[in-house]
Structure formats: C-alpha cells, structure tokens
Design a protein around this motif. Structure first.
Motif, short mmCIF file in Angstrom:
data_model
loop_
_atom_site.label_atom_id
_atom_site.label_comp_id
_atom_site.label_asym_id
_atom_site.label_seq_id
_atom_site.Cartn_x
_atom_site.Cartn_y
_atom_site.Cartn_z
N ILE A 1 34.56 42.22 -6.47
CA ILE A 1 33.97 41.30 -7.43
C ILE A 1 34.08 41.85 -8.85
O ILE A 1 33.44 42.83 -9.19
CB ILE A 1 32.50 40.98 -7.07
CG1 ILE A 1 32.43 40.33 -5.70
CG2 ILE A 1 31.88 40.09 -8.13
CD1 ILE A 1 31.03 40.06 -5.21
N GLU A 2 34.90 41.17 -9.64
CA GLU A 2 35.02 41.48 -11.06
C GLU A 2 33.92 40.71 -11.78
O GLU A 2 33.56 39.60 -11.37
CB GLU A 2 36.39 41.04 -11.56
CG GLU A 2 36.72 41.49 -12.96
CD GLU A 2 38.12 41.07 -13.39
OE1 GLU A 2 38.38 41.18 -14.60
OE2 GLU A 2 38.91 40.63 -12.56
N ARG A 3 33.38 41.25 -12.84
CA ARG A 3 32.26 40.63 -13.56
C ARG A 3 32.69 40.15 -14.95
O ARG A 3 33.63 40.67 -15.53
CB ARG A 3 31.11 41.64 -13.72
CG ARG A 3 30.55 42.14 -12.41
CD ARG A 3 29.76 41.07 -11.76
NE ARG A 3 29.03 41.58 -10.62
CZ ARG A 3 28.27 40.82 -9.87
NH1 ARG A 3 28.13 39.55 -10.13
NH2 ARG A 3 27.63 41.33 -8.85
N VAL A 4 31.95 39.18 -15.45
CA VAL A 4 32.14 38.65 -16.78
C VAL A 4 30.77 38.35 -17.38
O VAL A 4 29.81 38.09 -16.63
CB VAL A 4 33.04 37.38 -16.76
CG1 VAL A 4 32.36 36.23 -16.05
CG2 VAL A 4 33.47 36.97 -18.15
N GLU A 5 30.67 38.39 -18.70
CA GLU A 5 29.39 38.13 -19.37
C GLU A 5 29.16 36.63 -19.50
O GLU A 5 30.02 35.90 -19.96
CB GLU A 5 29.40 38.77 -20.75
CG GLU A 5 28.10 38.60 -21.50
CD GLU A 5 28.14 39.29 -22.85
OE1 GLU A 5 27.87 40.50 -22.88
OE2 GLU A 5 28.44 38.61 -23.84
N MET A 6 27.98 36.19 -19.10
CA MET A 6 27.57 34.80 -19.26
C MET A 6 26.36 34.77 -20.17
O MET A 6 25.36 35.44 -19.91
CB MET A 6 27.25 34.16 -17.89
CG MET A 6 26.99 32.67 -17.98
SD MET A 6 27.05 31.83 -16.36
CE MET A 6 25.56 32.45 -15.59
N SER B 1 18.67 31.13 -24.68
CA SER B 1 18.13 32.49 -24.82
C SER B 1 19.07 33.33 -25.66
O SER B 1 19.82 34.16 -25.13
CB SER B 1 17.95 33.13 -23.45
OG SER B 1 17.10 32.38 -22.64
N PRO B 2 19.07 33.13 -26.99
CA PRO B 2 19.98 33.90 -27.85
C PRO B 2 19.81 35.40 -27.64
O PRO B 2 18.70 35.90 -27.50
CB PRO B 2 19.56 33.49 -29.27
CG PRO B 2 18.89 32.16 -29.09
CD PRO B 2 18.23 32.22 -27.74
N GLY B 3 20.93 36.09 -27.58
CA GLY B 3 20.90 37.54 -27.38
C GLY B 3 20.87 37.96 -25.93
O GLY B 3 21.11 39.11 -25.60
N PHE B 4 20.60 37.03 -25.02
CA PHE B 4 20.56 37.35 -23.59
C PHE B 4 21.94 37.11 -22.99
O PHE B 4 22.61 36.14 -23.31
CB PHE B 4 19.54 36.48 -22.86
CG PHE B 4 19.54 36.68 -21.38
CD1 PHE B 4 18.93 37.79 -20.81
CD2 PHE B 4 20.18 35.79 -20.54
CE1 PHE B 4 18.93 37.99 -19.45
CE2 PHE B 4 20.20 35.98 -19.17
CZ PHE B 4 19.57 37.09 -18.62
N ALA B 5 22.35 38.01 -22.12
CA ALA B 5 23.60 37.84 -21.37
C ALA B 5 23.43 38.50 -20.02
O ALA B 5 22.67 39.45 -19.88
CB ALA B 5 24.76 38.48 -22.12
N GLN B 6 24.12 37.95 -19.03
CA GLN B 6 24.09 38.58 -17.72
C GLN B 6 25.52 38.69 -17.21
O GLN B 6 26.39 37.91 -17.59
CB GLN B 6 23.21 37.81 -16.76
CG GLN B 6 23.65 36.40 -16.45
CD GLN B 6 22.70 35.71 -15.49
OE1 GLN B 6 22.04 36.35 -14.68
NE2 GLN B 6 22.63 34.40 -15.58
N GLN B 7 25.74 39.65 -16.36
CA GLN B 7 27.04 39.86 -15.74
C GLN B 7 27.10 39.06 -14.45
O GLN B 7 26.22 39.19 -13.60
CB GLN B 7 27.27 41.35 -15.45
CG GLN B 7 27.28 42.22 -16.70
CD GLN B 7 28.44 41.90 -17.62
OE1 GLN B 7 29.58 41.79 -17.19
NE2 GLN B 7 28.15 41.73 -18.90
N VAL B 8 28.13 38.21 -14.32
CA VAL B 8 28.25 37.35 -13.15
C VAL B 8 29.66 37.47 -12.56
O VAL B 8 30.57 38.00 -13.18
CB VAL B 8 27.95 35.87 -13.50
CG1 VAL B 8 26.51 35.71 -13.97
CG2 VAL B 8 28.91 35.33 -14.54
#
Length: 99
Positions: free
Chosen positions: A5-10, A15-22
């Motif tokens: 599983i390769e990840r990318v930022e979403m 929620s400005p400034g928030f990101a999660q790896q999916v």
C-alpha cells in the motif's frame, strides 16, 4: 494476496492545515472517477448524482460492491475542493462542479 500500500496525502477544505495519509490506489481511482463524473462549470451535480455516476467507474478489486465508496467520495471531494479543483455552489442540495 495482499498488495503493497502506497500512501498519498488527502486534505480537507473543512479542516485547513489537516492532512491524512491514505491508500493511493483507492484515492487515485476515486479521484479519476470523480473528475470524470463532475462537469465543468455551474450548476454542477448533487452529491447523490455524483455518487451514482462514480460507482460504475470504480475498480471492483478496490471497491468490491461499492464498499466504502461513500467515505472515499466525500474524502476525495473535500481534498479536491481544498486543492482548488472542485467548487461547491451555495444552496441546498449541495452541488459541485469542476473549475
């Protein structure tokens, strides 16, 4: 057989400034389907219309029977809004279009 599983930022416009790896494969599949389903310019489509359009475009191996498609649709939608690729119209129901 499990896949690597390769990840990318979403991101999220809510929620400005928030990101999660999916999961990048699922993100990319939903992004492609979403951009193919959503028209350029106003008035755009409702989220229900978009979901109806994207479901047949999703790879069954990643979304068997449409599993989790709603979560991914919302997440990618918010990410594309945060990136300035999609825009929402003020009104009810919510309508989205590509810029």
């Amino acid at each position: 057989m499990s896949r690597n599983i390769e990840r990318v930022e979403m991101r999220s416009i809510t929620s400005p400034g928030f990101a999660q790896q999916v999961d990048k494969a699922k993100y990319d599949a939903m992004k492609d389907a979403l951009l193919n389903a959503v028209p350029k310019g106003k008035p755009g489509l409702t989220v229900a219309e978009i979901k109806e359009g994207v479901l047949p475009m999703l790879p069954p191996a990643l979304f068997p029977g449409g599993a989790k498609a709603g979560w991914w649709l919302k997440g990618v939608q918010l990410d594309l809004e945060a990136r300035g690729i999609l825009a929402r119209e003020n009104g009810k129901p919510l309508r989205l279009h590509r810029l």
